[in-house]
Design an enzyme around this catalytic site. Structure first.
Site, short mmCIF file in Angstrom:
data_model
loop_
_atom_site.label_atom_id
_atom_site.label_comp_id
_atom_site.label_asym_id
_atom_site.label_seq_id
_atom_site.Cartn_x
_atom_site.Cartn_y
_atom_site.Cartn_z
N GLU A 142 29.81 -31.37 -136.97
CA GLU A 142 30.24 -30.10 -137.57
C GLU A 142 31.74 -29.89 -137.38
OE1 GLU A 142 28.51 -28.33 -139.46
OE2 GLU A 142 26.40 -28.72 -138.99
N ASP A 289 21.41 -37.16 -145.36
CA ASP A 289 22.07 -36.81 -146.61
C ASP A 289 23.50 -37.33 -146.77
OD1 ASP A 289 22.82 -35.09 -144.60
OD2 ASP A 289 22.43 -33.24 -145.70
N GLU A 383 14.66 -22.98 -147.06
CA GLU A 383 15.09 -24.13 -146.27
C GLU A 383 14.18 -25.32 -146.47
OE1 GLU A 383 18.06 -24.44 -143.28
OE2 GLU A 383 18.14 -24.28 -145.46
N GLU A 401 24.65 -26.28 -151.67
CA GLU A 401 24.37 -27.57 -152.29
C GLU A 401 23.87 -27.45 -153.73
OE1 GLU A 401 24.73 -28.25 -148.05
OE2 GLU A 401 23.52 -26.82 -149.19
#
Length: 844
Positions: A142, A289, A383, A401
């Site tokens: 992150e 991802d 989610e 996204e």
């Protein structure tokens, strides 16, 4: 654009065509109008663009007014979230490093939205106020994508503005120097035998220092290790220090080497020391991802053909095993013909955008349309949602996204349909997420309740993609095609591919594989869909009513029936519904001619034709079992107790490593009065006995006393998970978003094991985590029994009359009596059913 394909030749390092991003889009783009209605006028686009700017101002100004210099805004509380001053949220808080996260993450968004005065002021604040020498443990992943990426993107923008001679004339690469300092503070995470980074690092003390409070982790997610190359390589090429790119490249090499050679897939979690796979499920969503994303984008940014070869190899495997249009389902990496779950997480919504970059439009359109239908049903993407498009996890933290893929598809097709999709995103954000102090995450899309969080990625990504969607190139301060988006939507110039001398040879060679039309060429839409300007609509139409939204209603052959109660005691209904049984009173089935007296006599009586349908239990109805694992000596993880979850508090399924702590009994044990041993509970996981008051009330008291988690133990003697179905603890009817600690429930026998261990050993450390994370454990299949009423004349010849069952449901004094009554009803029908339940503990 006249040719069918544009060849993209590169050397293995450098020499890359600088305008590749522009080529990708220009060779895909065709003029399409009026495919799902009329094209949007310039005035309409301008109005929506102005609306997006107003929304951004509302969110950004709320952060600056109420939260700065804190890392994030708490939009319901109208204050900043400072780590250590708010209840711990587990892994989510690893993004917070006391470095004004939201400001840094938003810097290049300010430029793209033409807010150049605000950008210059924000850069000055960043240089003056932000420091990285903090004794705090942060997520390497992150911090890299949000903070390092944010600094690099802002440096690039500042340099562009300075070169124009109008602004930023005072700027002397301060943001680049800050990025380099942060890069050095992240480097200790790569000090492993494999080269894969630790998942966390202490910004001041690194990993191995005794003061670091980290370095004990043994594994990390694939995306965590494989999403460093863009930022680290850009830092190396902008600063001249190759060490960052070398470490990120090494991590990518290891992941490639460790792929399953038979399937060319990778798993979700990997051991950072020996490279063994810890979780072998493979997909394109959470945990993997951006590894795939960064293989493709590393090729575009750096000009290294090795990354493209690897991406193409993985992509072929994804389309062979994971892609089940329009679905993308996780499989076993070593046995990829087997699906490991029947639900999808929202992070996979980026994948259609990545498919656009590759030029594979048809599956991109299919999956995006499926996602759009889900948003129509639930307002936002939950989610996680099932293959039947029902909610699996209801949260929506304002993820970008879906907007990202919408933008890329519009760029590729020019289809105004995608402008309408973008408009719906804007409207739903304003209607369902906007609050007086910004925009709040949605705690549950089914209820629309809010959560007190506005993650930095909302400002970094969402507004970029929405603004770009409704803007022409001439309206932007930069040529967007000269840049590649990182996974956090930060802007890095593709010119970096030509500014670096030949790079070191990769440690691995790509596996030879059969080329297809997309492997090394940019496809022309005219070649893909010759003489068919409505190709996108043709593909979408197959999935128009995928979720049932918008479809004309038809009578169902199975009657929907429910039981109305004349009081507020809903537990019997919920129990039966959880087993797939809903009922209609016989009084609704008799004719008026039979008289009201007869109808009154039939209250509580139901007549059913027992026709059983056996099917997989829908995932959204399934209780996710948790475990309490005793890890201190002499147990060492061998004692594992099955536990039930809660519908509120910390979501343990999203904690990568679970929650660890030592256990302490609450005083009083029921936790229904003032906590008398708060000092002893501070920093520990509390044990509390069920009964006397609600679960939520107990949790609040214990959380306020300083407990880091709560284990509730059933007060019914002899109950056990082997004999009683697990249920989900639910709240008390009031909002429960203030409860943030993890909560689990143990039946009496399991609880006795835990309390006996505490009594004998005094200091017992335990781990709370989902049961599925135990290696070698397979989730058992569950059956759902459905009943329907027989229609007249439906009995087969010689079949006896339908069974009549008399059900008398009364409000019981205890949950136990209600559950036993319902269970006995099931036994009367000689059917067995695994039945997840919700239990609010309304009585002791």
């Amino acid at each position: 654009m006249g040719g069918n394909w544009i060849r993209k030749e590169t050397n293995s390092c450098g020499g890359f065509v600088m305008a590749l991003a522009a080529v990708i889009f220009s060779c895909l783009l065709i003029g399409v109008t009026g495919q799902d209605g009329q094209a949007m006028t310039a005035e309409e686009k301008s109005q929506i663009r102005d609306q997006i700017l107003e929304m951004f101002d509302h969110a950004y100004n709320s952060y600056m007014d109420y939260a700065y210099p804190a890392d994030e805004l708490m939009p319901l509380s109208c204050r900043g979230r400072v780590r250590g001053l708010e209840p711990n949220r587990g892994d989510i808080d690893d993004s917070l490093g006391k470095f004004s996260l939201t400001l840094i993450d938003t810097l290049d968004t300010l430029v793209l939205l033409n807010k150049l005065d605000e950008f210059e002021e924000a850069v000055k604040k960043t240089v003056q106020d932000v420091r990285f020498d903090n004794d705090i443990v942060v997520s390497v992943f992150e911090t890299n994508i949000r903070v390092l990426g944010g600094l690099l993107g802002a440096h690039v923008m500042a340099d562009v503005l300075k070169q124009r001679g109008e602004r930023m004339q005072w700027y002397r690469d301060e943001l680049l120097h800050m990025a380099k300092e942060l890069g050095y503070r992240l480097l200790p995470a790569f000090n492993t035998t494999s080269g894969l980074p630790y998942p966390r690092v202490n910004l001041r003390y690194g990993v191995v220092n005794p003061l670091s409070r980290t370095g004990t982790e043994s594994d990390t997610c694939t995306a965590c290790a494989g999403t460093m190359i863009l930022e680290f390589a850009a830092l190396s090429r902008l600063s001249g220090d190759p060490i960052f790119e070398e470490h990120a490249r090494k991590a990518m090499d290891v992941l490639w080497e460790k792929r399953q050679r038979g399937s060319d897939l990778v798993g979700t979690v990997i051991n950072i020391h020996n490279g063994d796979w810890v979780r072998r499920d493979s997909g394109v969503g959470a945990g993997i991802d951006s590894y795939y994303e960064y293989l493709m984008k590393a090729y575009i940014l750096l000009g290294d053909k090795v990354y493209l070869n690897r991406f193409n190899t993985h992509y072929s495997a994804i389309m062979k095993y994971i892609s089940q249009p329009p679905l993308l389902l996780n499989v076993h990496m070593h046995n990829p013909t087997v699906n490991v779950r029947s639900w999808m997480d929202s992070l996979l919504a980026f994948f259609p955008g990545l498919q656009v970059l590759r030029g594979d439009l048809k599956p991109a359109i299919e999956t995006h349309e499926m996602l759009y239908q889900v948003t129509k049903q639930h307002n936002f993407l939950p989610e996680a949602f099932t293959t039947e498009f029902r909610v699996h996890w209801g949260q929506h933290p304002l993820r970008p996204e879906f907007a990202e893929s919408t933008y890329f598809l519009y760029k590729a097709t020019g289809d105004p349909y995608y402008l309408k999709v973008g408009q719906s995103i804007v409207e739903k954000l304003n209607t369902h997420a906007r609050v007086p102090c910004g925009f709040a995450a949605v705690q549950d899309v089914r209820t629309g309740t809010h959560e007190d969080r506005m993650d930095s990625f909302f400002l970094a990504e969402m507004f970029k993609y929405l603004y770009l969607l409704f803007s022409e190139k001439s309206q932007l301060p930069i040529n967007i095609d000269d840049y590649i988006f990182t996974t956090e939507a930060h802007l890095l110039p593709v010119s970096l591919s030509t500014t670096q001398p030949p790079c070191h040879t990769n440690n691995t060679e790509p596996q030879a594989h059969e080329d297809d039309l997309f492997s090394y060429s940019c496809p022309s839409a005219q070649t893909l869909f010759p003489n068919n300007p409505t190709f996108a609509k043709t593909i979408r139409d197959s999935y128009k009513y995928l979720t049932g939204v918008g479809r004309s209603q038809q009578a169902s052959p199975i009657r929907g029936i429910e039981l109305p109660l004349h009081d507020t005691g809903l537990e019997p209904v919920e129990f039966l519904k959880s087993m797939g049984i809903s009922l209609t009173p016989l009084t609704e089935l008799v004719s008026a001619s039979q008289g009201s007296a007869f109808q009154d006599s039939q209250k509580g009586v139901y007549k059913l034709k027992l026709v059983a349908e056996v099917s997989q239990t829908p995932e959204h109805e399934e209780v996710v079992p948790l475990i309490v694992q005793l890890i201190s000596p002499p147990f060492l993880g061998r004692t594992v107790l099955t536990a039930g979850p809660a519908k509120f508090g910390m979501d343990l399924t999203k904690q990568e490593h679970g929650v660890k702590g030592s256990i302490v009994k609450s005083v009083p044990y029921t936790a229904c009065g003032p906590i008398e041993n708060a000092a002893e509970l501070q920093g520990h996981i509390a044990l509390a006995l069920r009964g006397d008051c609600m679960f939520a009330a107990k949790a609040r008291r214990l959380q306020e006393a300083g407990a880091t988690g709560v284990i509730f133990i059933d007060h019914r003697e002899g109950s056990s998970s082997a004999e009683t179905p697990l249920f989900q603890m639910v709240g008390d009817g009031e909002p429960t978003n203030d409860i943030t600690v993890p909560l689990v429930f143990l039946f009496s026998k399991e609880g006795a094991t835990l309390t006996a261990a505490l009594k004998e050993h005094h200091n017992v450390d335990i781990l709370l985590l989902p049961k599925e994370k135990q290696l070698g454990k397979e989730k058992p299949e569950k059956l759902n029994i459905k009943f329907r009423l027989a229609k007249e004349g439906e009995l087969a010849e010689g079949e006896t009359e339908s069974t009549t069952i008399q059900l008398v449901l009364e409000q019981s004094e205890t949950d136990t009596e209600t559950n036993n009554e319902a269970a006995s009803l099931m036994r009367e029908n000689q059917e067995t059913c695994s039945s997840p339940q919700k239990d609010p503990e309304s009585s002791p």
